[in-house]
Design a protein around this motif. Structure first.
Motif, PDB file in Angstrom:
ATOM      1  N   GLY A 127       0.807  -1.209   0.000  1.00  0.00           N
ATOM      2  CA  GLY A 127       0.000   0.000   0.000  1.00  0.00           C
ATOM      3  C   GLY A 127       0.840   1.259   0.000  1.00  0.00           C
ATOM      4  O   GLY A 127       2.068   1.223   0.163  1.00  0.00           O
ATOM      5  N   LEU A 128       0.157   2.387  -0.192  1.00  0.00           N
ATOM      6  CA  LEU A 128       0.789   3.706  -0.108  1.00  0.00           C
ATOM      7  C   LEU A 128      -0.197   4.656   0.562  1.00  0.00           C
ATOM      8  O   LEU A 128      -1.326   4.817   0.096  1.00  0.00           O
ATOM      9  CB  LEU A 128       1.158   4.234  -1.490  1.00  0.00           C
ATOM     10  CG  LEU A 128       1.748   5.651  -1.512  1.00  0.00           C
ATOM     11  CD1 LEU A 128       3.121   5.676  -0.845  1.00  0.00           C
ATOM     12  CD2 LEU A 128       1.853   6.183  -2.943  1.00  0.00           C
TER      13      LEU A 128
ATOM     14  N   GLY B 206       4.630  17.022   3.192  1.00  0.00           N
ATOM     15  CA  GLY B 206       3.748  15.865   3.220  1.00  0.00           C
ATOM     16  C   GLY B 206       4.502  14.572   3.465  1.00  0.00           C
ATOM     17  O   GLY B 206       5.731  14.507   3.429  1.00  0.00           O
ATOM     18  N   ILE B 207       3.738  13.512   3.726  1.00  0.00           N
ATOM     19  CA  ILE B 207       4.311  12.190   3.985  1.00  0.00           C
ATOM     20  C   ILE B 207       3.803  11.217   2.932  1.00  0.00           C
ATOM     21  O   ILE B 207       2.601  11.132   2.676  1.00  0.00           O
ATOM     22  CB  ILE B 207       3.914  11.674   5.379  1.00  0.00           C
ATOM     23  CG1 ILE B 207       4.570  12.511   6.473  1.00  0.00           C
ATOM     24  CG2 ILE B 207       4.295  10.207   5.549  1.00  0.00           C
ATOM     25  CD1 ILE B 207       4.199  12.064   7.878  1.00  0.00           C
ATOM     26  N   ASN B 208       4.710  10.478   2.310  1.00  0.00           N
ATOM     27  CA  ASN B 208       4.380   9.319   1.476  1.00  0.00           C
ATOM     28  C   ASN B 208       4.900   8.090   2.205  1.00  0.00           C
ATOM     29  O   ASN B 208       6.103   7.950   2.424  1.00  0.00           O
ATOM     30  CB  ASN B 208       5.014   9.430   0.090  1.00  0.00           C
ATOM     31  CG  ASN B 208       4.360  10.509  -0.742  1.00  0.00           C
ATOM     32  OD1 ASN B 208       3.151  10.546  -0.873  1.00  0.00           O
ATOM     33  ND2 ASN B 208       5.157  11.400  -1.298  1.00  0.00           N
ATOM     34  N   LEU B 209       3.977   7.199   2.566  1.00  0.00           N
ATOM     35  CA  LEU B 209       4.315   6.078   3.440  1.00  0.00           C
ATOM     36  C   LEU B 209       4.029   4.752   2.727  1.00  0.00           C
ATOM     37  O   LEU B 209       2.901   4.257   2.754  1.00  0.00           O
ATOM     38  CB  LEU B 209       3.499   6.185   4.733  1.00  0.00           C
ATOM     39  CG  LEU B 209       3.851   5.223   5.861  1.00  0.00           C
ATOM     40  CD1 LEU B 209       5.266   5.476   6.350  1.00  0.00           C
ATOM     41  CD2 LEU B 209       2.865   5.389   7.006  1.00  0.00           C
ATOM     42  N   PRO B 210       5.032   4.144   2.061  1.00  0.00           N
ATOM     43  CA  PRO B 210       4.831   2.804   1.491  1.00  0.00           C
ATOM     44  C   PRO B 210       4.667   1.784   2.618  1.00  0.00           C
ATOM     45  O   PRO B 210       5.344   1.874   3.642  1.00  0.00           O
ATOM     46  CB  PRO B 210       6.119   2.555   0.698  1.00  0.00           C
ATOM     47  CG  PRO B 210       6.795   3.882   0.582  1.00  0.00           C
ATOM     48  CD  PRO B 210       6.369   4.673   1.783  1.00  0.00           C
ATOM     49  N   THR B 211       3.765   0.836   2.421  1.00  0.00           N
ATOM     50  CA  THR B 211       3.469  -0.111   3.482  1.00  0.00           C
ATOM     51  C   THR B 211       3.389  -1.541   2.952  1.00  0.00           C
ATOM     52  O   THR B 211       3.031  -1.777   1.794  1.00  0.00           O
ATOM     53  CB  THR B 211       2.128   0.219   4.168  1.00  0.00           C
ATOM     54  OG1 THR B 211       1.076   0.146   3.193  1.00  0.00           O
ATOM     55  CG2 THR B 211       2.143   1.594   4.778  1.00  0.00           C
ATOM     56  N   VAL B 212       3.733  -2.482   3.819  1.00  0.00           N
ATOM     57  CA  VAL B 212       3.456  -3.902   3.638  1.00  0.00           C
ATOM     58  C   VAL B 212       2.507  -4.293   4.759  1.00  0.00           C
ATOM     59  O   VAL B 212       2.749  -3.956   5.921  1.00  0.00           O
ATOM     60  CB  VAL B 212       4.743  -4.748   3.709  1.00  0.00           C
ATOM     61  CG1 VAL B 212       4.413  -6.232   3.565  1.00  0.00           C
ATOM     62  CG2 VAL B 212       5.724  -4.308   2.629  1.00  0.00           C
TER      63      VAL B 212
END
Length: 319
Positions: free
Chosen positions: A126-127, A141-147
Motif C-alpha cells: 500500500g501507499l 507531506g508524507i508518502n508512506l509505502p506499506t506492507v
C-alpha cells in the motif's frame, strides 16, 4: 528530510466494507466493487513526527475473484490527525507536517485467500499519503509505502450478485450539459507568515457524457489569489507598478462516475497571467457529489507541477 527518515512506522487498521449487489446500475459497470470505511493508526517511532490517526472512505475493486481467491485494488480518501505537527518554537524540525488536521489518500493492492468459510487471510502492498494542501506551511507531506497482513471476515463467500436489469444505459448518455461553479480556499505563504490568505475561483465548463462511466469537460476559469498581493509587496522594487494577480485559464477534464459521486481530474493552461508566480499550466484532482440532479459540491486539490497550491471547496449547478 533525512533527519526524519530514521525509523520504520508501524500501524494498525480496522475496516468495515459493504459489497455492492447490483441495486444501482453502476455496481455492475465496475463488476461489483466493495465500499468501505477505514480507521488507520500509525506510530512513526520518531518524537518529531509523533503519531497519526485517520478515517477514510474507499472503493475496493476486484480484478480476480474466485470462490477462494480475490485480488483487489483499493483507493480512498479522508482526514488525518497528527499529534506533533510543526511548531516554530517547539518542533521546528518537523518540516513535512505543519498542521494537526490533514487530508489523506490511500492506495493498495491486496490478495485475499480463504482460510475458513467466512475468514480470509489478507496480504498486500500500500501507499498512504498525508498533506494539508498548502493550507499551512511547511507542507512537504508524507508518502508512506506499506506492507500489510491481516484478516477479512466475509458475510457471504462466494459473492452472488443480484439480477442485472436488462437495460442499464444511462438516460443522459450522449447529452451535453453546462456546469457553473465557484470555490473558496485558504493558503499560507511561508512558515514565518502565519496569515491565511483567501483564494477564490469561478468556472464555466461544458461537458458531455460519453459513456456509462465518463464525462468529458472543457471550459474557462478565473482565479484571485490574495496571497500573491503580499508576495509582490515583499519582492517588488516599485509598489506603484505591480502587475495584476488575477489569472484566467482554459481546461480539459474528465469525470469518472460512480452514481452521484465522481472522481474529477483537470489539466488547465493559463491564458491570462500577468504575474507569473507559477508554471503556465496547472492540474486538479478531486471528488464531486451531486446532492440533486442540479446542485453539486466538490473538494479539489489544485496543483502546480506536483506541488500543492490550494484545497478548493466548491459549489455549483448543472444546467
Amino acid at each position: 528530510m533525512k533527519h526524519l527518515a530514521v525509523s520504520h512506522p508501524t500501524g494498525v487498521e480496522l475496516n468495515l466494507q459493504r459489497q455492492t449487489n447490483g441495486s444501482e446500475p453502476w455496481h455492475s459497470w465496475y463488476r461489483y466493487p466493495k465500499l468501505g470505511v477505514a480507521l488507520v493508526y500509525y506510530d512513526y517511532h520518531n518524537p518529531v513526527l509523533g503519531r497519526s490517526y485517520a478515517a477514510t472512505t474507499y472503493i475496493n475493486k476486484s480484478f480476480l475473484r474466485t470462490p477462494r481467491h480475490e485480488v483487489n485494488f483499493r483507493i480512498g480518501t479522508g482526514l488525518a490527525y497528527f499529534s506533533n505537527p510543526f511548531n516554530l518554537e517547539t518542533n521546528h524540525k518537523n518540516t513535512i507536517v505543519s498542521s494537526r488536521l490533514n487530508a489523506t489518500m490511500q492506495m493498495r493492492l491486496e490478495y485475499d485467500v480463504a482460510v475458513a468459510q467466512h475468514l480470509g487471510l489478507l496480504v498486500g502492498l500500500g501507499l498512504n499519503h498525508y498533506s494539508n494542501g498548502a493550507t499551512t506551511k511547511p507542507n512537504f507531506g508524507i508518502n508512506l509505502p506499506t506492507v500489510f497482513v491481516g484478516f477479512n471476515y466475509h458475510q457471504q463467500r462466494p459473492f452472488v450478485p443480484a439480477i442485472v436489469p436488462a437495460d442499464d444505459t444511462p438516460a443522459d448518455l450522449g447529452r451535453n450539459f453546462l456546469n457553473l461553479s465557484t470555490s473558496l480556499g485558504f493558503k499560507q505563504r511561508s512558515p514565518i507568515d502565519r496569515q491565511k490568505y483567501l483564494v477564490h475561483s469561478v468556472s464555466v465548463l461544458g461537458g458531455r457524457r460519453v459513456g456509462r462511466k465518463s464525462n468529458l469537460l472543457v471550459g474557462l476559469e478565473g482565479f484571485y489569489d490574495r496571497s500573491l498581493i503580499q508576495e509582490q509587496r515583499d519582492t517588488a522594487r516599485n509598489a506603484d507598478t505591480l502587475p495584476d494577480v488575477k489569472k484566467a485559464g482554459v481546461l480539459v477534464g474528465h469525470e469518472l462516475l460512480f452514481g452521484r459521486l465522481a472522481v474529477v481530474t483537470h489539466l488547465g493552461f493559463y491564458i491570462y497571467n500577468p504575474y507569473k508566480s507559477n508554471k503556465f499550466y496547472y492540474e486538479r484532482i478531486g471528488l464531486k457529489y451531486h446532492v440533486t440532479d442540479r446542485l453539486f459540491g466538490a473538494v479539489d486539490l489544485k496543483v502546480h507541477r506536483g506541488s500543492a497550491d490550494v484545497i478548493e471547496w466548491k459549489v455549483g449547478v448543472k444546467l
